[in-house]
Design a protein around this motif. Sequence first.
Motif, PDB file in Angstrom:
ATOM      1  N   PRO A 109       0.832  -1.212   0.000  1.00  0.00           N
ATOM      2  CA  PRO A 109       0.000   0.000   0.000  1.00  0.00           C
ATOM      3  C   PRO A 109       0.864   1.258   0.000  1.00  0.00           C
ATOM      4  O   PRO A 109       2.024   1.239   0.416  1.00  0.00           O
ATOM      5  N   LYS A 110       0.294   2.347  -0.447  1.00  0.00           N
ATOM      6  CA  LYS A 110       1.018   3.616  -0.563  1.00  0.00           C
ATOM      7  C   LYS A 110       1.693   4.068   0.737  1.00  0.00           C
ATOM      8  O   LYS A 110       2.842   4.514   0.696  1.00  0.00           O
ATOM      9  N   SER A 132      -9.528  -4.172  -0.445  1.00  0.00           N
ATOM     10  CA  SER A 132      -9.669  -3.080   0.508  1.00  0.00           C
ATOM     11  C   SER A 132      -8.924  -1.797   0.132  1.00  0.00           C
ATOM     12  O   SER A 132      -9.300  -0.722   0.573  1.00  0.00           O
ATOM     13  N   GLU A 133      -7.859  -1.919  -0.664  1.00  0.00           N
ATOM     14  CA  GLU A 133      -7.074  -0.728  -0.995  1.00  0.00           C
ATOM     15  C   GLU A 133      -6.257  -0.947  -2.265  1.00  0.00           C
ATOM     16  O   GLU A 133      -6.122  -2.058  -2.748  1.00  0.00           O
ATOM     17  N   THR A 156      -2.752  -1.178  -4.091  1.00  0.00           N
ATOM     18  CA  THR A 156      -1.362  -1.466  -3.771  1.00  0.00           C
ATOM     19  C   THR A 156      -0.515  -1.187  -5.008  1.00  0.00           C
ATOM     20  O   THR A 156      -1.033  -1.040  -6.117  1.00  0.00           O
ATOM     21  N   PRO A 197      -5.057  -3.182  -7.713  1.00  0.00           N
ATOM     22  CA  PRO A 197      -6.183  -3.048  -6.790  1.00  0.00           C
ATOM     23  C   PRO A 197      -6.427  -4.337  -6.010  1.00  0.00           C
ATOM     24  O   PRO A 197      -6.295  -5.428  -6.549  1.00  0.00           O
TER      25      PRO A 197
END
Length: 89
Positions: A30-31, A65-66, A68, A62
């Motif tokens: 993730p960011k 949940s988030e 990446t 994607p």
Amino acid sequence: MNDIELTEIQKLILYSLCRATQGGKGSHVPKPYFMGKPRLQGHKAEKALRDLIALNYILKHPTGSEMTYALDERGLEECRKLRERLKAR
């Protein structure tokens, strides 16, 4: 092959993502894992990240949940070059 000169912030982002993924092509993070440092925050950093994605250095991946991010082949190659330059110092 690589005739595009990356900016310092783009190099920082690539190096940070390289460290976060431990240089693995299949690793997605993730960011916040690679954009958490103060120098990698703000509008310029976001634009640099978008540019790196557009230039095929970084892949968006994607998940449920988030979003990446991972290194693409060009990003891995640039990461290797950055590591070599740092070792040479």
